[in-house]
Scaffold this motif. Structure first.
Motif, PDB file in Angstrom:
ATOM      1  N   HIS A 118     -31.427   1.086 -34.163  1.00  0.00           N
ATOM      2  CA  HIS A 118     -30.455  -0.612 -34.310  1.00  0.00           C
ATOM      3  C   HIS A 118     -30.728  -1.801 -33.653  1.00  0.00           C
ATOM      4  O   HIS A 118     -30.708  -2.932 -33.699  1.00  0.00           O
ATOM      5  N   SER A 142     -22.574  -1.646 -38.255  1.00  0.00           N
ATOM      6  CA  SER A 142     -23.034  -0.950 -39.767  1.00  0.00           C
ATOM      7  C   SER A 142     -21.340  -0.398 -40.518  1.00  0.00           C
ATOM      8  O   SER A 142     -20.402  -0.634 -40.358  1.00  0.00           O
ATOM      9  N   GLY A 143     -22.062   0.504 -41.832  1.00  0.00           N
ATOM     10  CA  GLY A 143     -21.742   1.737 -42.292  1.00  0.00           C
ATOM     11  C   GLY A 143     -21.098   3.119 -41.087  1.00  0.00           C
ATOM     12  O   GLY A 143     -19.314   3.403 -41.489  1.00  0.00           O
ATOM     13  N   GLY A 144     -21.603   2.926 -40.321  1.00  0.00           N
ATOM     14  CA  GLY A 144     -20.786   4.336 -38.982  1.00  0.00           C
ATOM     15  C   GLY A 144     -19.987   3.362 -38.293  1.00  0.00           C
ATOM     16  O   GLY A 144     -19.961   4.835 -37.337  1.00  0.00           O
ATOM     17  N   GLY A 169     -18.413  -2.034 -41.270  1.00  0.00           N
ATOM     18  CA  GLY A 169     -18.951  -1.334 -43.271  1.00  0.00           C
ATOM     19  C   GLY A 169     -17.930  -0.835 -43.855  1.00  0.00           C
ATOM     20  O   GLY A 169     -18.358  -0.877 -44.638  1.00  0.00           O
ATOM     21  N   ASP A 173     -16.908  -1.842 -47.380  1.00  0.00           N
ATOM     22  CA  ASP A 173     -16.823  -0.783 -48.652  1.00  0.00           C
ATOM     23  C   ASP A 173     -15.483  -0.959 -49.324  1.00  0.00           C
ATOM     24  O   ASP A 173     -15.445  -0.879 -50.303  1.00  0.00           O
ATOM     25  N   GLY A 186     -19.904  -3.837 -49.701  1.00  0.00           N
ATOM     26  CA  GLY A 186     -20.229  -4.668 -48.583  1.00  0.00           C
ATOM     27  C   GLY A 186     -21.465  -5.986 -49.119  1.00  0.00           C
ATOM     28  O   GLY A 186     -20.695  -7.424 -49.210  1.00  0.00           O
ATOM     29  N   ASP A 190     -19.919 -10.177 -49.623  1.00  0.00           N
ATOM     30  CA  ASP A 190     -21.268 -11.298 -49.326  1.00  0.00           C
ATOM     31  C   ASP A 190     -21.116 -12.324 -50.124  1.00  0.00           C
ATOM     32  O   ASP A 190     -21.160 -12.877 -50.496  1.00  0.00           O
ATOM     33  N   GLY A 277     -26.515  -2.184 -40.649  1.00  0.00           N
ATOM     34  CA  GLY A 277     -26.842  -2.872 -42.012  1.00  0.00           C
ATOM     35  C   GLY A 277     -25.175  -4.394 -42.255  1.00  0.00           C
ATOM     36  O   GLY A 277     -26.143  -5.043 -43.174  1.00  0.00           O
ATOM     37  N   ASN A 281     -25.021  -9.423 -43.651  1.00  0.00           N
ATOM     38  CA  ASN A 281     -23.958 -10.624 -44.178  1.00  0.00           C
ATOM     39  C   ASN A 281     -23.971 -12.110 -43.517  1.00  0.00           C
ATOM     40  O   ASN A 281     -24.153 -12.500 -42.098  1.00  0.00           O
ATOM     41  N   THR A 308     -30.106  -3.093 -42.239  1.00  0.00           N
ATOM     42  CA  THR A 308     -29.766  -1.938 -42.943  1.00  0.00           C
ATOM     43  C   THR A 308     -30.822  -0.909 -43.075  1.00  0.00           C
ATOM     44  O   THR A 308     -32.241  -0.768 -42.225  1.00  0.00           O
ATOM     45  N   ASP A 309     -30.899   0.752 -42.430  1.00  0.00           N
ATOM     46  CA  ASP A 309     -31.359   1.770 -41.940  1.00  0.00           C
ATOM     47  C   ASP A 309     -32.450   2.525 -42.866  1.00  0.00           C
ATOM     48  O   ASP A 309     -32.768   1.541 -43.794  1.00  0.00           O
TER      49      ASP A 309
HETATM   50  O1  KG4 Z   1     -26.760   0.286 -41.113  1.00  0.00           O
HETATM   51  P1  KG4 Z   1     -26.381   1.407 -42.451  1.00  0.00           P
HETATM   52  O2  KG4 Z   1     -27.530   0.569 -43.585  1.00  0.00           O
HETATM   53  O3  KG4 Z   1     -25.893   2.352 -42.645  1.00  0.00           O
HETATM   54  C1  KG4 Z   1     -25.086   2.868 -41.285  1.00  0.00           C
HETATM   55  O4  KG4 Z   1     -26.000   2.838 -41.123  1.00  0.00           O
HETATM   56  O5  KG4 Z   1     -24.099   2.634 -41.841  1.00  0.00           O
HETATM   57  O6  KG4 Z   1     -25.612   0.093 -42.591  1.00  0.00           O
HETATM   58  C2  KG4 Z   1     -24.527   0.376 -44.157  1.00  0.00           C
HETATM   59  C3  KG4 Z   1     -23.367  -0.661 -44.342  1.00  0.00           C
HETATM   60  C4  KG4 Z   1     -22.443  -0.580 -45.366  1.00  0.00           C
HETATM   61  O7  KG4 Z   1     -21.272  -0.037 -45.119  1.00  0.00           O
HETATM   62  C5  KG4 Z   1     -23.176  -1.858 -46.019  1.00  0.00           C
HETATM   63  O8  KG4 Z   1     -21.738  -1.946 -47.476  1.00  0.00           O
HETATM   64  C6  KG4 Z   1     -22.974  -2.754 -45.083  1.00  0.00           C
HETATM   65  O9  KG4 Z   1     -23.950  -2.209 -44.647  1.00  0.00           O
HETATM   66  N1  KG4 Z   1     -23.896  -3.475 -45.742  1.00  0.00           N
HETATM   67  C7  KG4 Z   1     -23.074  -6.014 -46.378  1.00  0.00           C
HETATM   68  C8  KG4 Z   1     -23.568  -6.281 -46.518  1.00  0.00           C
HETATM   69  N2  KG4 Z   1     -25.459  -5.763 -46.194  1.00  0.00           N
HETATM   70  C9  KG4 Z   1     -24.798  -4.412 -46.011  1.00  0.00           C
HETATM   71  N3  KG4 Z   1     -21.841  -5.775 -45.093  1.00  0.00           N
HETATM   72  C10 KG4 Z   1     -21.417  -6.898 -45.549  1.00  0.00           C
HETATM   73  N4  KG4 Z   1     -22.467  -7.980 -45.982  1.00  0.00           N
HETATM   74  C11 KG4 Z   1     -23.556  -7.402 -46.512  1.00  0.00           C
HETATM   75  N5  KG4 Z   1     -24.849  -8.532 -46.324  1.00  0.00           N
END
Ligand code: KG4
Ligand code: ZN
Length: 345
Positions: A118, A142-144, A169, A173, A186, A190, A277, A281, A308-309
């Motif tokens: 990342h 991110s989400g994690g 994230g 969520d 997320g 936004d 991810g 935002n 995002t991933d």
């Molecule tokens: O990096 P990622 O694709 O996966 C992980 O490694 O977790 O991140 C996914 C996260 C999710 O929680 C999603 O809701 C968040 O990124 N996300 C956002 C936006 N686009 C994706 N959160 C806030 N605003 C956004 N525009």
């Protein structure tokens, strides 16, 4: 062996996206991602379903990446793959596939840390996007994960702070879920936030020491707020969705920016990059842009497709590892390398 003309196939399967990319040196030729709609109805990722979907997706996704890149598998110089961190059942699909392919083609196999990827996504050559200079600060959101990292070189990274509970994230969520929005919420928060008043409602910020984060309190605050307001007016969310989303986003962006400002102050480093991810935002993107004028920072926000991933970010790490002269052939992942769900940076 010449390393000036390197074709790398990269595979990412750590969570709920099955992704493959082909890079020619540090340029992306193809970056294919298959999302998994199967999780929507559960309001979060179901690990067993994710693993099964990866098994269904991986062959077509890799085929598609090679086709789009117009590269034959015999032209590949190495296969890079995410070895962790992530969901074990998901990681195993990409790991096994990458191992078999590298073995079949008799080319090096390169294991990649997802969180490092990342950050290093900023080194993919893209027109209109500058690359950070070392040292710089990277905030991976991110989400994690939620981390602030000091980056001294491609492979020297120090975690300065991280979340003690939920990732940012998840805060997005889970708040979205309370408001009745589908997973992942997320991007929807936004979207509505851009139409609302960020100061309509106030959510308190957590008090966590130094550069660490905590987001579980915010989720609870949103839940109590929702329960209180809905008891007084059952249509409260429908009537005020934009303002509620704007206020939640405003709080989260403030929490992130407060810690970043602190990290800049502590380290004296004013180059700040974001990844993961949540870096898609609009609120955090704007806050970073503003910080350039306000505090004199230089900020780096990845191209949308690398937030995002995705597998292109795995490919750039593969490329950087492959071309590091000090890296001997024996240091590439051998076929014994294991997927590690809790792999550290
Ligand atoms: O990096 P990622 O694709 O996966 C992980 O490694 O977790 O991140 C996914 C996260 C999710 O929680 C999603 O809701 C968040 O990124 N996300 C956002 C936006 N686009 C994706 N959160 C806030 N605003 C956004 N525009
Ligand atoms: Zn990620």
């Amino acid at each position: 062996m010449s390393k000036n003309n390197t074709y790398i196939l990269a595979i990412e399967s750590s969570c709920d996206d099955t992704a493959a990319a082909v890079l020619y040196n540090d340029k992306t030729l193809a970056n294919v991602v298959a999302g998994q709609a199967v999780h929507e109805q559960y309001g979060g990722v179901v690990p067993e379903l994710a693993s099964r979907a990866h098994q269904q997706n991986i062959v077509p996704v890799v085929h598609e990446a090679l086709r789009k890149a117009n590269v034959k598998k015999e032209q590949l110089n190495a296969v890079a793959f995410t070895s962790g961190p992530g969901l074990m059942g998901s990681l195993l699909v990409g790991t096994s596939f990458a191992k078999s392919l590298a073995m079949g083609l008799n080319i090096p196999l390169i294991d990649v840390n997802h969180m490092q990827a990342h950050i290093l996504a900023h080194f993919i050559d893209e027109e209109g996007f500058d690359k950070p200079q070392f040292p710089f600060l990277a905030m991976t959101i991110s989400g994690g994960h939620t981390q602030i990292v000091r980056v001294d070189s491609y492979f020297e990274m120090t975690v300065l702070g991280q979340t003690l509970d939920d990732a940012v994230g998840e805060a997005f969520d889970k708040s979205a879920k309370i408001l009745g929005l589908p997973y992942p919420g997320g991007p929807l928060i936004d979207k509505y936030a851009q139409l609302g008043n960020p100061k309509a409602y106030k959510f308190t910020k957590p008090k966590v020491g130094d550069l660490d984060f905590s987001f579980s309190g915010l989720k609870t605050a949103v839940l109590y707020f929702y329960q209180r307001e809905i008891a007084a007016d059952p249509d409260f969310v429908e009537k005020n969705r934009n303002d509620i989303c704007a206020s939640i986003q405003y709080t989260i962006v403030n929490i992130l920016m407060d810690k970043l400002k602190k990290a800049v102050k502590q380290t004296g480093i004013t180059q700040v990059a974001i990844g993961g991810g949540v870096s898609a935002n609009s609120g955090i993107r704007k806050a970073l842009k503003d910080a350039e004028g306000k505090y004199g920072w230089k900020t780096f926000v990845p191209k949308f497709e690398y937030t995002t991933d995705n597998a292109a970010m795995i490919g750039i790490v593969g490329y950087l590892k492959y071309t590091q002269n000090e890296l001997e052939a024996t240091e590439y992942a051998n076929t014994q390398v294991m997927a590690q769900s809790r792999l550290k940076l």
